[in-house]
Design a protein around this motif. Structure first.
Motif, PDB file in Angstrom:
ATOM      1  N   LEU A  12       0.824  -1.190   0.000  1.00  0.00           N
ATOM      2  CA  LEU A  12       0.000   0.000   0.000  1.00  0.00           C
ATOM      3  C   LEU A  12       0.868   1.253   0.000  1.00  0.00           C
ATOM      4  O   LEU A  12       1.821   1.358   0.752  1.00  0.00           O
ATOM      5  N   PHE A  13       0.469   2.263  -0.805  1.00  0.00           N
ATOM      6  CA  PHE A  13       1.193   3.540  -0.798  1.00  0.00           C
ATOM      7  C   PHE A  13       0.678   4.380   0.361  1.00  0.00           C
ATOM      8  O   PHE A  13      -0.525   4.542   0.506  1.00  0.00           O
ATOM      9  N   VAL A  14       1.565   4.831   1.211  1.00  0.00           N
ATOM     10  CA  VAL A  14       1.156   5.664   2.356  1.00  0.00           C
ATOM     11  C   VAL A  14       1.940   6.972   2.330  1.00  0.00           C
ATOM     12  O   VAL A  14       3.084   7.014   1.867  1.00  0.00           O
ATOM     13  N   GLU A  15       1.298   8.050   2.791  1.00  0.00           N
ATOM     14  CA  GLU A  15       2.016   9.326   2.833  1.00  0.00           C
ATOM     15  C   GLU A  15       2.488   9.563   4.260  1.00  0.00           C
ATOM     16  O   GLU A  15       2.020  10.444   4.953  1.00  0.00           O
ATOM     17  N   ALA A  16       3.341   8.642   4.718  1.00  0.00           N
ATOM     18  CA  ALA A  16       3.857   8.726   6.094  1.00  0.00           C
ATOM     19  C   ALA A  16       5.296   8.219   6.067  1.00  0.00           C
ATOM     20  O   ALA A  16       5.639   7.369   5.245  1.00  0.00           O
ATOM     21  N   ARG A  45      -0.020  -9.143   8.312  1.00  0.00           N
ATOM     22  CA  ARG A  45       1.088  -8.313   7.815  1.00  0.00           C
ATOM     23  C   ARG A  45       0.714  -7.703   6.460  1.00  0.00           C
ATOM     24  O   ARG A  45      -0.063  -8.304   5.712  1.00  0.00           O
ATOM     25  N   LEU A  46       1.292  -6.529   6.180  1.00  0.00           N
ATOM     26  CA  LEU A  46       1.064  -5.922   4.859  1.00  0.00           C
ATOM     27  C   LEU A  46       2.297  -5.101   4.510  1.00  0.00           C
ATOM     28  O   LEU A  46       3.134  -4.831   5.374  1.00  0.00           O
ATOM     29  N   ASN A  47       2.422  -4.743   3.243  1.00  0.00           N
ATOM     30  CA  ASN A  47       3.617  -3.994   2.794  1.00  0.00           C
ATOM     31  C   ASN A  47       3.256  -2.543   2.536  1.00  0.00           C
ATOM     32  O   ASN A  47       2.247  -2.264   1.894  1.00  0.00           O
ATOM     33  N   PHE A  48       4.111  -1.648   3.019  1.00  0.00           N
ATOM     34  CA  PHE A  48       3.928  -0.208   2.788  1.00  0.00           C
ATOM     35  C   PHE A  48       5.071   0.315   1.928  1.00  0.00           C
ATOM     36  O   PHE A  48       6.202  -0.153   2.036  1.00  0.00           O
ATOM     37  N   PHE A  49       4.779   1.320   1.083  1.00  0.00           N
ATOM     38  CA  PHE A  49       5.857   2.123   0.481  1.00  0.00           C
ATOM     39  C   PHE A  49       5.368   3.545   0.381  1.00  0.00           C
ATOM     40  O   PHE A  49       4.158   3.804   0.358  1.00  0.00           O
TER      41      PHE A  49
END
Ligand code: SAM
Length: 234
Positions: free
Chosen positions: A1-5, A34-38
């Motif tokens: 998931l794209f996060v602005e953090a 669990r999940l993936n962030f970028f």
């Protein structure tokens, strides 16, 4: 998931609205999953869900993943066309590893406004889908001559020119591939003679043909990017 953090060891990310809804009610995610962030800067992180509530989902970054896809240093400078909104081109260019999307206004460009917010939303979605950990930079539309007036000298121009004598893109890229590049494609009516002369006069330009037929502007951009991808393997 794209996060602005910001992401990093132990970083806590609180997801709200659409992303929280998707995780909680579509994916039925729960604490411990669990999940993936970028976020486009800090690479890709595996995070563990630590709290869920009606409208929010909190996860803490555990470890960073090796970047799966380094994208080539490739820009796409394209004249937006009426029929196919820039969304489609943005999505495909993102999948094909473009780093910067630069809409250009040319004399024959019919489109007068480019919705860069929409383009960014499409780029984020395509980056998530294609496993990129970077989202292409979407720049504001600019007139071709203004763009070239401040063009970075080291960036080579792959000028898709259906109107002039030019080697096939494959032959051209066979010999020289290294460094940073930008693909240029024109609007429905093509670049006008003065623009073609301006592009051909650039120091680091390579005019190329995409074959014997006239491709639609968006087809041409995708064709050039696909050949690039095939030959450089980035
Ligand atoms: N000038 C043509 C005309 O008016 O029929 C068509 C322009 S084409 C629709 C839009 C852009 O796609 C061109 O400016 C060029 O950048 C690129 N393009 C299309 N076909 C190409 C080809 N066979 N070789 C190189 N570039 C091509």
């Amino acid at each position: 998931l794209f996060v602005e953090a910001p992401l990093g060891e132990g970083a806590r990310v609180v997801l709200e609205e659409g992303q929280a809804h998707y995780l909680l009610h579509v994916m039925r995610a729960k604490v411990g999953d669990r999940l993936n962030f970028f976020n486009g800067q800090d690479g890709e992180w595996v995070a563990e869900i630590t709290e869920t509530a009606k409208r929010t989902c909190t996860a803490v970054c555990a470890r960073q993943l090796e970047p799966q896809t380094e994208v080539p240093d490739l820009w796409l400078c394209f004249a937006p066309v009426k029929k196919t909104p820039a969304d489609y081109l943005t999505q495909k260019a993102t999948e094909l590893g473009v780093r910067v999307l630069q809409p250009i206004f040319t004399r024959r460009t019919i489109v007068s406004r480019v919705n860069t917010e929409r383009m960014l939303a499409n780029a984020v979605e395509a980056a998530e889908q294609s496993g990129r950990v970077s989202v292409p930079e979407i720049r504001e539309a600019i007139a071709l001559d203004k763009l070239l007036a401040s063009w970075p000298a080291e960036r080579r121009i792959l000028f898709c020119d259906e109107a002039g004598d030019a080697p096939s893109i494959a032959d051209a890229l066979m010999t020289e591939r290294g460094g940073s590049w930008a693909v240029f494609t024109g609007p429905e009516g093509g670049f006008d003679p003065a623009e073609r002369a301006l592009l051909r006069a650039q120091a680091n330009v390579m005019a190329v043909s995409l074959g014997g037929r006239i491709l639609r502007a968006d087809t041409a951009a995708l064709s050039a990017l696909s050949v690039w991808q095939a030959l450089t393997g980035d």
